[in-house]
Design an enzyme around this catalytic site. Structure first.
Site, PDB file in Angstrom:
ATOM      1  N   ASN B 404       0.829  -1.200   0.000  1.00  0.00           N
ATOM      2  CA  ASN B 404       0.000   0.000   0.000  1.00  0.00           C
ATOM      3  C   ASN B 404       0.869   1.258   0.000  1.00  0.00           C
ATOM      4  O   ASN B 404       0.986   1.929  -1.018  1.00  0.00           O
ATOM      5  CB  ASN B 404      -0.951  -0.033   1.209  1.00  0.00           C
ATOM      6  CG  ASN B 404      -1.962   1.107   1.177  1.00  0.00           C
ATOM      7  OD1 ASN B 404      -1.806   2.078   0.445  1.00  0.00           O
ATOM      8  ND2 ASN B 404      -3.012   0.993   1.967  1.00  0.00           N
ATOM      9  N   ASP B 405       1.513   1.552   1.120  1.00  0.00           N
ATOM     10  CA  ASP B 405       2.295   2.791   1.216  1.00  0.00           C
ATOM     11  C   ASP B 405       3.417   2.864   0.177  1.00  0.00           C
ATOM     12  O   ASP B 405       3.741   3.947  -0.307  1.00  0.00           O
ATOM     13  CB  ASP B 405       2.895   2.932   2.623  1.00  0.00           C
ATOM     14  CG  ASP B 405       1.811   3.236   3.661  1.00  0.00           C
ATOM     15  OD1 ASP B 405       0.773   3.801   3.273  1.00  0.00           O
ATOM     16  OD2 ASP B 405       2.015   2.901   4.839  1.00  0.00           O
ATOM     17  N   VAL B 406       4.001   1.730  -0.179  1.00  0.00           N
ATOM     18  CA  VAL B 406       5.154   1.754  -1.092  1.00  0.00           C
ATOM     19  C   VAL B 406       4.739   2.031  -2.538  1.00  0.00           C
ATOM     20  O   VAL B 406       5.595   2.176  -3.402  1.00  0.00           O
ATOM     21  CB  VAL B 406       5.979   0.439  -1.024  1.00  0.00           C
ATOM     22  CG1 VAL B 406       6.573   0.262   0.361  1.00  0.00           C
ATOM     23  CG2 VAL B 406       5.162  -0.754  -1.450  1.00  0.00           C
ATOM     24  N   VAL B 407       3.415   2.083  -2.809  1.00  0.00           N
ATOM     25  CA  VAL B 407       2.958   2.464  -4.147  1.00  0.00           C
ATOM     26  C   VAL B 407       2.070   3.708  -4.077  1.00  0.00           C
ATOM     27  O   VAL B 407       1.292   3.978  -4.981  1.00  0.00           O
ATOM     28  CB  VAL B 407       2.181   1.318  -4.852  1.00  0.00           C
ATOM     29  CG1 VAL B 407       3.124   0.166  -5.203  1.00  0.00           C
ATOM     30  CG2 VAL B 407       1.032   0.818  -3.988  1.00  0.00           C
ATOM     31  N   SER B 445       0.954   3.962   7.278  1.00  0.00           N
ATOM     32  CA  SER B 445       0.993   5.418   7.415  1.00  0.00           C
ATOM     33  C   SER B 445      -0.355   5.992   7.831  1.00  0.00           C
ATOM     34  O   SER B 445      -0.439   7.124   8.286  1.00  0.00           O
ATOM     35  CB  SER B 445       1.412   6.055   6.089  1.00  0.00           C
ATOM     36  OG  SER B 445       0.405   5.821   5.134  1.00  0.00           O
TER      37      SER B 445
END
Lengths: 112, 479
Positions: B404-407, B445
């Site tokens: 999720n956060d890494v994209v 996050s």
């Protein structure tokens, strides 16, 4: 054969001049090894960071040498007992670390 | 004097062992050479330990042998029986044992020297100082690693455990530990004189204070920050061994310990840079936001396109190039085998397929890679962020599974977001993005992800393992 305690201490810590000299010699190794470590590790791809970590982990089990010294050659019962505990912990660290790294690297190779 | 070995054998063997460790690490650039390197490194360990045993006057061989056998059996048992999915906690656990052993050795050596010298003041300063350092770092490593392993294994609360005054408590315990350390170094040991003991109580009080510090340091750290913590503890275990080397004036301990310290520190820095956060922020700052449902709705309302496995399969039929982006969700759902099988099927049908892996995806450095390797994904199909990002513009389909956060494109666009400046996988440059997730819930996050609302994106709602398996089955039927 028991030897005098003073000699036994000497045996474990080789006499090499004064305290300051010994410390600086050790510090020299520390600084040089830090540079070598930096040069090597920065070349390792992120793909292999887990096996690198567990392999490095196994190397940090080198503290086993110290454990062997106090477990096997400790002059007090307490030092021997502590040494025994340290030997167990460090051996788990060494044997487990190398084996786990081996298994993981084998997975990587097998996929190819 | 039992020693039948000449004096120069020991230092020379230590030099050889150090060279073997260095060569072993150098070989870690590729898995094939890495296997050899691992053997070389373990050979160095065998040499160093073997010569040490032969060289010393072993007064209690039974004790030593028992320790080696017990430790070897436990280490082997754990390595053989633990699943790859549980690797993060195992690495953490081994790490803790290394740190703990270093602290115990330093303590035992102080007790031993004290026994010889009769007073702590007569023990040389470099030994007591290094002993204090080794005790603090070793105890922090042991207990920090145990807490980290507990969190990763789910036996401890994985969320950020905070309480009022926790920052102050850390400082207090650090100062207490340092104070005992100073006390060992510069003053006659009052506690020991008072109690008429030989066991250097100051050291063990230092050990206790540092143990509490280790627990407090790791408790407040949440799941997705674990890669940083694991790497940092790895570094500490090396530094503890190096400090023990200063206590014993042992060359190979210093060299090997420092190598590991440097290695862990570099990994720590890489992890922090991959999140665009400082180490201090990871260790002491809280992370993440509480997002209101209004904000979530504003991002997602009316912009979410749902898709089905059948539609995704049709997309894959016409695709020339596919990138699969795994995240921690893939590990939780244990979807790596299904994902690997899908990649293999695509590859057989001449589709160019790769895995795009973010450095902090998962719970430790390299976590995703280990899982995919176990599922027989070829090594050259795993691509790092810098390698895969330029290729998205030529990619037809990206399948995001459990990430999720890494994209999240907000990292590039929104300076006020907690992930601002974090290098992310720019998946929206591809023609179509499929996000496989159970729901629209935010990642670590706590912020919404505009990628989900992007015109190019379709959401494939469902469990990662089941969805992937369904794709595999559909694809098999049609090819």
């Amino acid at each position: 054969m028991q030897e005098p305690a003073s000699e036994r201490g000497q045996r474990r810590r080789p006499p090499r001049g004064g305290v300051a000299v010994t410390f600086i010699q050790n510090l020299t190794l520390f600084v040089l090894a830090a540079f070598v470590g930096y040069e090597i590790i920065t070349k390792i791809p992120t793909n292999l960071h887990t096996p690198l970590m567990s392999g490095a982990n196994a190397i940090s089990g080198i503290t086993l040498i110290g454990s062997v010294a106090v477990a096997g050659a400790g002059s007090t019962t307490l030092a021997t007992a502590l040494g025994f505990l340290a030997v167990v912990m460090a051996t788990i660290n060494v044997v487990g670390g190398y084996l786990v790294s081996h298994f993981m690297l084998r997975d990587f190779v097998r996929g190819d | 004097m039992v020693s039948f070995l000449p004096e120069w054998v020991l230092p020379l063997s230590y030099l050889a062992a150090a060279v073997l460790f260095i060569q072993g690490l150098r070989d870690m650039t590729h898995p094939r050479t890495g296997m050899r390197g691992n053997m070389i490194s373990s050979g160095g360990m065998l040499l160093a330990v073997g010569v040490t045993v032969l060289w010393l006057d072993i007064l209690s061989p039974i004790v030593l042998l028992a320790g080696l056998v017990v430790g070897g059996a436990v280490g082997t048992g754990l390595a053989v029986s633990v699943e790859r999915t549980e690797m993060p906690q195992l690495v953490g656990l081994f790490n803790g044992f290394g740190g703990g052993a270093s602290a115990l050795v330093a303590g035992a050596e102080l007790v031993d020297q004290f026994d010889t010298a009769r007073t702590i003041a007569a023990v040389s300063v470099d030994v007591t100082a290094a002993g204090a350092v080794s005790g603090i770092i070793g105890a922090v490593t042991l207990w920090g690693s145990l807490v980290a392993a507990g969190k990763l294994h789910g036996v401890l609360d994985t969320s950020e455990i905070r309480f009022t005054g926790d920052q102050a408590a850390k400082v207090v315990f650090l100062l207490v530990a340092v104070a005992f350390g100073v006390h060992i170094v510069v003053r006659p040991d009052f506690a020991a004189m008072l109690l008429e003991t030989q066991w250097v109580p100051s050291y063990w009080l230092l050990f206790a204070a540092a143990s509490i510090l280790g627990v407090l340091l790791v408790l407040p750290i949440g799941g997705a920050d674990m890669p940083v913590v694991i790497a940092l503890l790895n570094s500490y275990s090396g530094l503890a061994a190096a400090a023990t080397g200063f206590v014993l004036s042992n060359t190979v301990l210093i060299i090997a310990g420092t190598l590991v310290g440097a290695s862990g520190l570099i990994l720590t820095v890489i992890m922090c840079e991959s999140m665009n956060r400082s180490l201090a922020n990871v260790l002491f700052g809280g992370f993440g936001e509480e997002t209101s449902s209004e904000e979530m709705d504003a991002t997602y309302e009316g912009n979410i396109t749902e898709t089905s496995p059948e539609e995704v399969e049709m997309l894959l039929d016409t695709a020339q190039r596919v990138v699969i982006v795994p995240g921690y969700g893939m590990a939780v759902a244990q979807a790596q085998h299904a994902a690997a099988e899908l990649a293999e099927l695509l590859d057989e049908n001449n589709v160019d397929v790769e895995f795009g892996i973010h450095p902090v995806a998962g719970r430790m450095p390299g976590h995703m890679n280990v899982l995919l390797a176990e599922a027989d994904v070829p090594y050259e199909k795993m691509r790092e962020l810098e390698e895969v990002n330029p290729t998205f513009s030529q990619t037809d389909v990206v399948i995001v599974t459990g990430a999720n956060d890494v994209v999240n494109p907000k990292a590039n666009t929104d300076d006020s977001s907690p992930i601002a400046g974090m290098p992310v996988l720019n998946v929206s440059e591809a023609r179509t993005v499929i996000v496989n997730k159970r729901s629209l819930s935010p990642g670590f996050s706590g912020i919404p992800n505009p990628l989900f609302a992007d015109d190019k994106t379709s959401m494939l709602f469902g469990d990662a393992k089941e969805s992937m398996q369904e794709l595999v089955n559909l694809y098999k039927e049609n090819h």
